[in-house]
Design a protein around this motif. Structure first.
Motif, short mmCIF file in Angstrom:
data_model
loop_
_atom_site.label_atom_id
_atom_site.label_comp_id
_atom_site.label_asym_id
_atom_site.label_seq_id
_atom_site.Cartn_x
_atom_site.Cartn_y
_atom_site.Cartn_z
N VAL A 150 0.85 -1.20 0.00
CA VAL A 150 0.00 0.00 0.00
C VAL A 150 0.88 1.25 0.00
O VAL A 150 0.68 2.16 -0.81
N TYR A 151 1.88 1.32 0.88
CA TYR A 151 2.76 2.48 0.94
C TYR A 151 3.55 2.66 -0.36
O TYR A 151 3.75 3.79 -0.82
N ALA A 152 3.97 1.56 -0.98
CA ALA A 152 4.68 1.64 -2.26
C ALA A 152 3.76 2.18 -3.34
O ALA A 152 4.18 2.99 -4.18
N TRP A 153 2.51 1.73 -3.36
CA TRP A 153 1.54 2.22 -4.35
C TRP A 153 1.25 3.71 -4.17
O TRP A 153 1.07 4.44 -5.13
N ILE A 154 1.22 4.18 -2.93
CA ILE A 154 1.03 5.62 -2.68
C ILE A 154 2.19 6.39 -3.30
O ILE A 154 1.99 7.37 -4.02
N TRP A 205 -9.68 3.24 -8.45
CA TRP A 205 -8.28 3.29 -8.90
C TRP A 205 -7.82 1.92 -9.38
O TRP A 205 -7.19 1.79 -10.43
N VAL A 206 -8.16 0.88 -8.62
CA VAL A 206 -7.80 -0.49 -9.01
C VAL A 206 -8.49 -0.86 -10.32
O VAL A 206 -7.86 -1.39 -11.24
N ARG A 207 -9.79 -0.58 -10.42
CA ARG A 207 -10.55 -0.92 -11.64
C ARG A 207 -9.99 -0.23 -12.88
O ARG A 207 -10.11 -0.76 -13.99
N ALA A 263 -3.27 -0.35 -9.99
CA ALA A 263 -2.43 -1.32 -9.30
C ALA A 263 -1.77 -2.31 -10.25
O ALA A 263 -1.04 -3.18 -9.81
N SER A 264 -2.00 -2.15 -11.54
CA SER A 264 -1.44 -3.12 -12.49
C SER A 264 0.07 -2.98 -12.58
O SER A 264 0.63 -1.92 -12.35
N GLU A 265 0.71 -4.08 -12.92
CA GLU A 265 2.17 -4.09 -13.03
C GLU A 265 2.64 -3.59 -14.39
O GLU A 265 3.77 -3.15 -14.52
N SER A 266 1.80 -3.67 -15.38
CA SER A 266 2.21 -3.26 -16.73
C SER A 266 2.02 -1.77 -16.89
O SER A 266 1.34 -1.11 -16.14
#
Length: 96
Positions: A52-56, A80-82, A86-89
């Motif tokens: 979570v902190y990395a995504w922020i 945000w996820v939809r 959060a995707s890696e690509s």
């Protein structure tokens, strides 16, 4: 069991905000969406708090700083996820 189930809480979308109707003595009272902690949002998403902190920091995850703490609205994070936050690509999310 009624629409509110055993809890007496009915979630409802009002525009872009999730609100909750809570059963009380005189009927239902609309309540704003509750704020979630980093632990709560990590559990909601099934990831670690470090993620979570990395995504922020790296992916502009929607979060609000309240003093020293990060707080989240599940509806903002879910959107945000939809939309691929959060995707890696680095590809654009599919149209639709």
């Amino acid at each position: 069991m009624g629409a509110a189930g055993k809890t007496g809480i009915i979630p409802a979308w009002t525009g872009h905000t999730l609100s909750y109707s809570v059963r009380c003595q005189g009927g239902y009272v609309d309540m704003p969406e509750p704020w979630m902690s980093a632990d709560d949002i990590a559990a909601h998403l099934g990831v670690t708090k470090d993620t979570v902190y990395a995504w922020i920091a790296d992916k502009s995850m929607p979060a609000h700083k309240v003093g020293r703490l990060w707080k989240f609205q599940a509806s903002e994070v879910d959107a945000w996820v939809r939309h691929g936050g959060a995707s890696e690509s680095t590809e654009a999310p599919p149209a639709g």
